[in-house]
Design a protein around this motif. Structure first.
Motif, PDB file in Angstrom:
ATOM      1  N   LEU A  76      -4.031   1.587  -2.040  1.00 21.94           N
ATOM      2  CA  LEU A  76      -3.658   0.290  -2.603  1.00 21.94           C
ATOM      3  C   LEU A  76      -3.567  -0.705  -1.453  1.00 21.94           C
ATOM      4  O   LEU A  76      -3.249  -0.329  -0.326  1.00 21.94           O
ATOM      5  CB  LEU A  76      -2.293   0.369  -3.296  1.00 21.94           C
ATOM      6  N   GLY A  77      -3.785  -1.964  -1.753  1.00 19.17           N
ATOM      7  CA  GLY A  77      -3.608  -2.986  -0.729  1.00 19.17           C
ATOM      8  C   GLY A  77      -4.632  -2.890   0.390  1.00 19.17           C
ATOM      9  O   GLY A  77      -5.631  -2.187   0.291  1.00 19.17           O
ATOM     10  N   ASN A  78      -4.330  -3.624   1.468  1.00 20.31           N
ATOM     11  CA  ASN A  78      -5.258  -3.704   2.584  1.00 20.31           C
ATOM     12  C   ASN A  78      -4.508  -3.491   3.895  1.00 20.31           C
ATOM     13  O   ASN A  78      -4.286  -4.426   4.651  1.00 20.31           O
ATOM     14  CB  ASN A  78      -5.957  -5.074   2.578  1.00 20.31           C
ATOM     15  N   SER A  79      -4.119  -2.247   4.165  1.00 21.24           N
ATOM     16  CA  SER A  79      -3.361  -1.937   5.380  1.00 21.24           C
ATOM     17  C   SER A  79      -4.249  -1.939   6.619  1.00 21.24           C
ATOM     18  O   SER A  79      -3.758  -2.064   7.737  1.00 21.24           O
ATOM     19  CB  SER A  79      -2.700  -0.563   5.257  1.00 21.24           C
TER      20      SER A  79
ATOM     21  N   HIS B 167      -5.743   0.691   7.572  1.00 20.89           N
ATOM     22  CA  HIS B 167      -5.705   2.066   8.081  1.00 20.89           C
ATOM     23  C   HIS B 167      -6.691   2.946   7.309  1.00 20.89           C
ATOM     24  O   HIS B 167      -6.295   3.819   6.533  1.00 20.89           O
ATOM     25  CB  HIS B 167      -4.278   2.622   8.006  1.00 20.89           C
ATOM     26  N   PHE B 168      -7.957   2.731   7.562  1.00 23.08           N
ATOM     27  CA  PHE B 168      -9.003   3.472   6.846  1.00 23.08           C
ATOM     28  C   PHE B 168      -9.021   4.950   7.215  1.00 23.08           C
ATOM     29  O   PHE B 168      -9.640   5.754   6.538  1.00 23.08           O
ATOM     30  CB  PHE B 168     -10.373   2.836   7.097  1.00 23.08           C
ATOM     31  N   GLY B 169      -8.330   5.345   8.269  1.00 13.47           N
ATOM     32  CA  GLY B 169      -8.275   6.752   8.673  1.00 13.47           C
ATOM     33  C   GLY B 169      -7.273   7.567   7.875  1.00 13.47           C
ATOM     34  O   GLY B 169      -7.260   8.790   7.953  1.00 13.47           O
ATOM     35  N   CYS B 170      -6.427   6.900   7.103  1.00 18.16           N
ATOM     36  CA  CYS B 170      -5.438   7.603   6.274  1.00 18.16           C
ATOM     37  C   CYS B 170      -6.092   7.979   4.950  1.00 18.16           C
ATOM     38  O   CYS B 170      -6.743   7.152   4.315  1.00 18.16           O
ATOM     39  CB  CYS B 170      -4.225   6.710   6.022  1.00 18.16           C
ATOM     40  N   ASP B 171      -5.893   9.226   4.550  1.00 18.93           N
ATOM     41  CA  ASP B 171      -6.504   9.654   3.284  1.00 18.93           C
ATOM     42  C   ASP B 171      -5.528  10.354   2.349  1.00 18.93           C
ATOM     43  O   ASP B 171      -5.928  11.042   1.420  1.00 18.93           O
ATOM     44  CB  ASP B 171      -7.747  10.498   3.537  1.00 18.93           C
ATOM     45  N   VAL B 172      -4.234  10.146   2.581  1.00 18.46           N
ATOM     46  CA  VAL B 172      -3.200  10.574   1.641  1.00 18.46           C
ATOM     47  C   VAL B 172      -2.452   9.311   1.243  1.00 18.46           C
ATOM     48  O   VAL B 172      -1.937   8.584   2.098  1.00 18.46           O
ATOM     49  CB  VAL B 172      -2.229  11.596   2.277  1.00 18.46           C
TER      50      VAL B 172
ATOM     51  N   ILE C 286      15.021  -2.170  -2.636  1.00 15.05           N
ATOM     52  CA  ILE C 286      15.627  -2.526  -3.923  1.00 15.05           C
ATOM     53  C   ILE C 286      16.342  -3.870  -3.799  1.00 15.05           C
ATOM     54  O   ILE C 286      16.213  -4.742  -4.657  1.00 15.05           O
ATOM     55  CB  ILE C 286      16.569  -1.410  -4.419  1.00 15.05           C
ATOM     56  N   GLY C 287      17.058  -4.057  -2.706  1.00 13.20           N
ATOM     57  CA  GLY C 287      17.760  -5.320  -2.464  1.00 13.20           C
ATOM     58  C   GLY C 287      16.819  -6.507  -2.342  1.00 13.20           C
ATOM     59  O   GLY C 287      17.191  -7.646  -2.640  1.00 13.20           O
ATOM     60  N   GLU C 288      15.583  -6.256  -1.914  1.00 11.41           N
ATOM     61  CA  GLU C 288      14.575  -7.313  -1.794  1.00 11.41           C
ATOM     62  C   GLU C 288      13.785  -7.515  -3.082  1.00 11.41           C
ATOM     63  O   GLU C 288      12.864  -8.323  -3.122  1.00 11.41           O
ATOM     64  CB  GLU C 288      13.611  -6.993  -0.648  1.00 11.41           C
ATOM     65  N   GLY C 289      14.125  -6.741  -4.112  1.00 10.28           N
ATOM     66  CA  GLY C 289      13.473  -6.916  -5.404  1.00 10.28           C
ATOM     67  C   GLY C 289      12.226  -6.089  -5.630  1.00 10.28           C
ATOM     68  O   GLY C 289      11.507  -6.295  -6.608  1.00 10.28           O
ATOM     69  N   TYR C 290      11.945  -5.166  -4.743  1.00 13.53           N
ATOM     70  CA  TYR C 290      10.792  -4.282  -4.940  1.00 13.53           C
ATOM     71  C   TYR C 290      11.135  -3.216  -5.976  1.00 13.53           C
ATOM     72  O   TYR C 290      12.256  -2.714  -6.019  1.00 13.53           O
ATOM     73  CB  TYR C 290      10.413  -3.577  -3.634  1.00 13.53           C
ATOM     74  N   SER C 291      10.147  -2.841  -6.789  1.00 11.49           N
ATOM     75  CA  SER C 291      10.356  -1.766  -7.761  1.00 11.49           C
ATOM     76  C   SER C 291       9.483  -0.548  -7.469  1.00 11.49           C
ATOM     77  O   SER C 291       9.642   0.494  -8.099  1.00 11.49           O
ATOM     78  CB  SER C 291      10.099  -2.266  -9.185  1.00 11.49           C
ATOM     79  N   LYS C 292       8.575  -0.688  -6.489  1.00 16.80           N
ATOM     80  CA  LYS C 292       7.722   0.449  -6.102  1.00 16.80           C
ATOM     81  C   LYS C 292       7.580   0.465  -4.585  1.00 16.80           C
ATOM     82  O   LYS C 292       7.597  -0.585  -3.927  1.00 16.80           O
ATOM     83  CB  LYS C 292       6.324   0.322  -6.721  1.00 16.80           C
ATOM     84  N   MET C 293       7.418   1.678  -4.055  1.00 14.89           N
ATOM     85  CA  MET C 293       7.185   1.857  -2.627  1.00 14.89           C
ATOM     86  C   MET C 293       5.939   2.717  -2.464  1.00 14.89           C
ATOM     87  O   MET C 293       5.842   3.797  -3.039  1.00 14.89           O
ATOM     88  CB  MET C 293       8.395   2.526  -1.970  1.00 14.89           C
ATOM     89  N   TYR C 294       5.019   2.211  -1.692  1.00 20.94           N
ATOM     90  CA  TYR C 294       3.727   2.841  -1.446  1.00 20.94           C
ATOM     91  C   TYR C 294       3.700   3.332  -0.007  1.00 20.94           C
ATOM     92  O   TYR C 294       4.387   2.792   0.857  1.00 20.94           O
ATOM     93  CB  TYR C 294       2.638   1.793  -1.690  1.00 20.94           C
TER      94      TYR C 294
ATOM     95  N   PRO D  69       5.545  -5.935   3.208  1.00 25.38           N
ATOM     96  CA  PRO D  69       4.792  -6.441   2.051  1.00 25.38           C
ATOM     97  C   PRO D  69       3.299  -6.519   2.376  1.00 25.38           C
ATOM     98  O   PRO D  69       2.742  -7.588   2.573  1.00 25.38           O
ATOM     99  CB  PRO D  69       5.404  -7.824   1.824  1.00 25.38           C
ATOM    100  N   THR D  70       2.668  -5.376   2.462  1.00 20.80           N
ATOM    101  CA  THR D  70       1.273  -5.274   2.888  1.00 20.80           C
ATOM    102  C   THR D  70       0.357  -6.129   2.022  1.00 20.80           C
ATOM    103  O   THR D  70       0.492  -6.165   0.797  1.00 20.80           O
ATOM    104  CB  THR D  70       0.833  -3.789   2.833  1.00 20.80           C
ATOM    105  N   GLU D  71      -0.564  -6.804   2.692  1.00 23.39           N
ATOM    106  CA  GLU D  71      -1.536  -7.656   2.010  1.00 23.39           C
ATOM    107  C   GLU D  71      -2.268  -6.864   0.930  1.00 23.39           C
ATOM    108  O   GLU D  71      -2.691  -5.728   1.145  1.00 23.39           O
ATOM    109  CB  GLU D  71      -2.552  -8.171   3.035  1.00 23.39           C
ATOM    110  N   GLY D  72      -2.385  -7.465  -0.239  1.00 21.63           N
ATOM    111  CA  GLY D  72      -3.121  -6.850  -1.330  1.00 21.63           C
ATOM    112  C   GLY D  72      -2.262  -6.011  -2.265  1.00 21.63           C
ATOM    113  O   GLY D  72      -2.740  -5.606  -3.327  1.00 21.63           O
ATOM    114  N   LEU D  73      -1.018  -5.731  -1.893  1.00 25.47           N
ATOM    115  CA  LEU D  73      -0.133  -4.994  -2.796  1.00 25.47           C
ATOM    116  C   LEU D  73       0.484  -5.968  -3.802  1.00 25.47           C
ATOM    117  O   LEU D  73       0.712  -7.142  -3.463  1.00 25.47           O
ATOM    118  CB  LEU D  73       0.996  -4.308  -2.023  1.00 25.47           C
TER     119      LEU D  73
END
Length: 166
Positions: free
Chosen positions: A146-149, A151-156, A112-120, A74-78
């Motif tokens: 989205l959010g605040n992982s 990981h600023f080096g990721c661009d996809v 899904i079991g934890e109640g999430y409806s989207k995966m980023y 559950p990444t911060e900011g999502l």
């Protein structure tokens, strides 16, 4: 060749092997750069990281040897309905066996079991084989993170709607 493949939740003794697999994979694909999991301090302490509520990390073993894993977090900011698929890495000897697909399926089921409806997720173009797998799972490209992982080096950036089977 008779191989026993086991998928289980992370244990503290898995930390060192998983950190090595992650860093070796990023190095192999030329993605060992700042702003990625390679330099993330949590990489050496995945067991501790995944004690967070609504998170899980699945470890793949072949003949009792740790060969990789993947988690949701559950990444911060999502938004509260969105988890992040994180730290998906397999050793070179474990690739091409369908383990990645199986691990992602386990994460989707758990989410899904934890109640999430989207995966980023966030990744790098250098990890093109993984990107192809995510596309097959129905992940769609985003124009920005989205959010605040951290990981600023990721661009996809990609997201997937999770479907609850009725």
């Amino acid at each position: 060749m008779n191989e026993e493949i086991v998928i289980r939740k992370i244990r503290q003794e898995d930390n060192k092997a998983l950190a090595a697999i992650l860093r070796n994979a990023l190095t192999e694909f030329g993605a060992n750069k700042p702003g990625t999991a390679y330099f993330d301090p949590t990489t050496d302490n995945l067991f501790e990281l995944f004690q967070q509520p609504r998170s899980v990390y699945f470890v793949a073993l072949i003949n009792d040897e740790v060969v990789g894993g993947v988690g949701i977090y559950p990444t911060e900011g999502l938004p509260s309905d969105t988890c992040e698929l994180v730290k998906m890495y397999l050793s070179s000897k474990a690739r091409g066996r369908g383990l990645g697909k199986f691990l992602i399926d386990k994460c989707i089921e758990y989410a899904i079991g934890e109640g999430y409806s989207k995966m980023y997720l966030e990744t790098l173009p250098e990890l093109h084989k993984a990107v192809k797998v995510y596309e097959k799972f129905g992940f769609q490209y985003l124009d920005a993170p989205l959010g605040n992982s951290g990981h600023f080096g990721c661009d996809v950036w990609m997201i997937k709607e999770l479907r609850v089977e009725s």
